[in-house]
Design an enzyme around this catalytic site. Structure first.
Site, PDB file in Angstrom:
ATOM      1  N   HIS A 167       0.838  -1.200   0.000  1.00  0.00           N
ATOM      2  CA  HIS A 167       0.000   0.000   0.000  1.00  0.00           C
ATOM      3  C   HIS A 167       0.875   1.253   0.000  1.00  0.00           C
ATOM      4  CE1 HIS A 167       0.377  -0.647   4.505  1.00  0.00           C
ATOM      5  NE2 HIS A 167       0.723   0.625   4.393  1.00  0.00           N
TER       6      HIS A 167
HETATM    7  P1  TYD Z   1      -1.621  -2.772   7.424  1.00  0.00           P
HETATM    8  O1  TYD Z   1      -1.208  -1.343   7.573  1.00  0.00           O
HETATM    9  O2  TYD Z   1      -2.244  -3.179   6.122  1.00  0.00           O
HETATM   10  O3  TYD Z   1      -0.379  -3.734   7.744  1.00  0.00           O
HETATM   11  P2  TYD Z   1       1.021  -3.976   6.986  1.00  0.00           P
HETATM   12  O4  TYD Z   1       1.291  -2.803   6.101  1.00  0.00           O
HETATM   13  O5  TYD Z   1       2.020  -4.091   8.089  1.00  0.00           O
HETATM   14  O6  TYD Z   1       0.937  -5.256   6.228  1.00  0.00           O
HETATM   15  O7  TYD Z   1      -2.587  -3.108   8.626  1.00  0.00           O
HETATM   16  C1  TYD Z   1      -3.055  -4.415   8.891  1.00  0.00           C
HETATM   17  C2  TYD Z   1      -4.408  -4.298   9.575  1.00  0.00           C
HETATM   18  O8  TYD Z   1      -4.274  -3.603  10.825  1.00  0.00           O
HETATM   19  C3  TYD Z   1      -5.419  -3.508   8.736  1.00  0.00           C
HETATM   20  O9  TYD Z   1      -6.685  -4.155   8.890  1.00  0.00           O
HETATM   21  C4  TYD Z   1      -5.471  -2.164   9.396  1.00  0.00           C
HETATM   22  C5  TYD Z   1      -5.102  -2.454  10.840  1.00  0.00           C
HETATM   23  N1  TYD Z   1      -4.371  -1.341  11.482  1.00  0.00           N
HETATM   24  C6  TYD Z   1      -4.983  -0.576  12.469  1.00  0.00           C
HETATM   25  O10 TYD Z   1      -6.156  -0.802  12.821  1.00  0.00           O
HETATM   26  N2  TYD Z   1      -4.284   0.429  13.054  1.00  0.00           N
HETATM   27  C7  TYD Z   1      -3.005   0.713  12.691  1.00  0.00           C
HETATM   28  O11 TYD Z   1      -2.378   1.661  13.259  1.00  0.00           O
HETATM   29  C8  TYD Z   1      -2.382  -0.068  11.653  1.00  0.00           C
HETATM   30  C9  TYD Z   1      -0.963   0.199  11.220  1.00  0.00           C
HETATM   31  C10 TYD Z   1      -3.104  -1.086  11.077  1.00  0.00           C
END
Ligand code: TYD
Length: 131
Positions: free
Chosen positions: A44
């Site tokens: 992302h």
């Molecule tokens: P995501 O940012 O997609 O994780 P990564 O980039 O590490 O693979 O987040 C994973 C899940 O956690 C997504 O459902 C959103 C949630 N999330 C929160 O609720 N709060 C946060 O601060 C973060 C970073 C993620």
């Protein structure tokens, strides 16, 4: 970040908002238990969020893409963070099993700030006249 090197009694590392960290920190998160060798996280970009990402233990590869240039960065130094500003498509992979990632973020979690689809990311860059 500032390092107080107290070796052999341990190192102390300090970040202060708007001093050694270039923004007001509104959120901190960390990622651990990275035991799955095939794990690839991220996929992302953010519209506005500014972040600094540290690998405070172990190592991993951060892949960055601004829509034009791709870069691979090995993070394996707990004293050096990488600034992950807005509009950078990124993935994280090749985690060592002892890897711990610490992220300082400029804002609260907001799903609307995410671009989770690569084509939408490119479209957004064009809309913003970044491409
Ligand atoms: P995501 O940012 O997609 O994780 P990564 O980039 O590490 O693979 O987040 C994973 C899940 O956690 C997504 O459902 C959103 C949630 N999330 C929160 O609720 N709060 C946060 O601060 C973060 C970073 C993620």
């Amino acid at each position: 970040m500032q390092l107080f090197n107290d070796f052999p009694d341990g190192n102390l590392v300090i970040g202060e908002a708007k001093k050694t960290v270039p923004f007001e920190i509104k959120r901190v998160y960390y990622i651990n238990n990275l035991f799955n060798k095939k794990a690839v996280r991220g996929h992302h970009a953010h519209k506005k969020l500014d972040q600094i990402i540290f690998c405070i233990n172990g190592s991993f590869i951060l892949n960055l893409d601004d829509g034009q240039t791709k870069q691979k960065v090995l993070l394996n130094n707990p004293y050096q963070g990488v600034r992950l500003g807005p509009l950078l498509w990124h993935t994280m992979e090749k985690f060592s099993s002892d890897c711990v990632i610490l992220v300082l973020a400029s804002d609260y979690y907001e799903e609307r700030d995410y671009l989770r689809n690569y084509d939408d990311f490119i479209k957004y860059l064009k809309q913003q006249k970044c491409l």
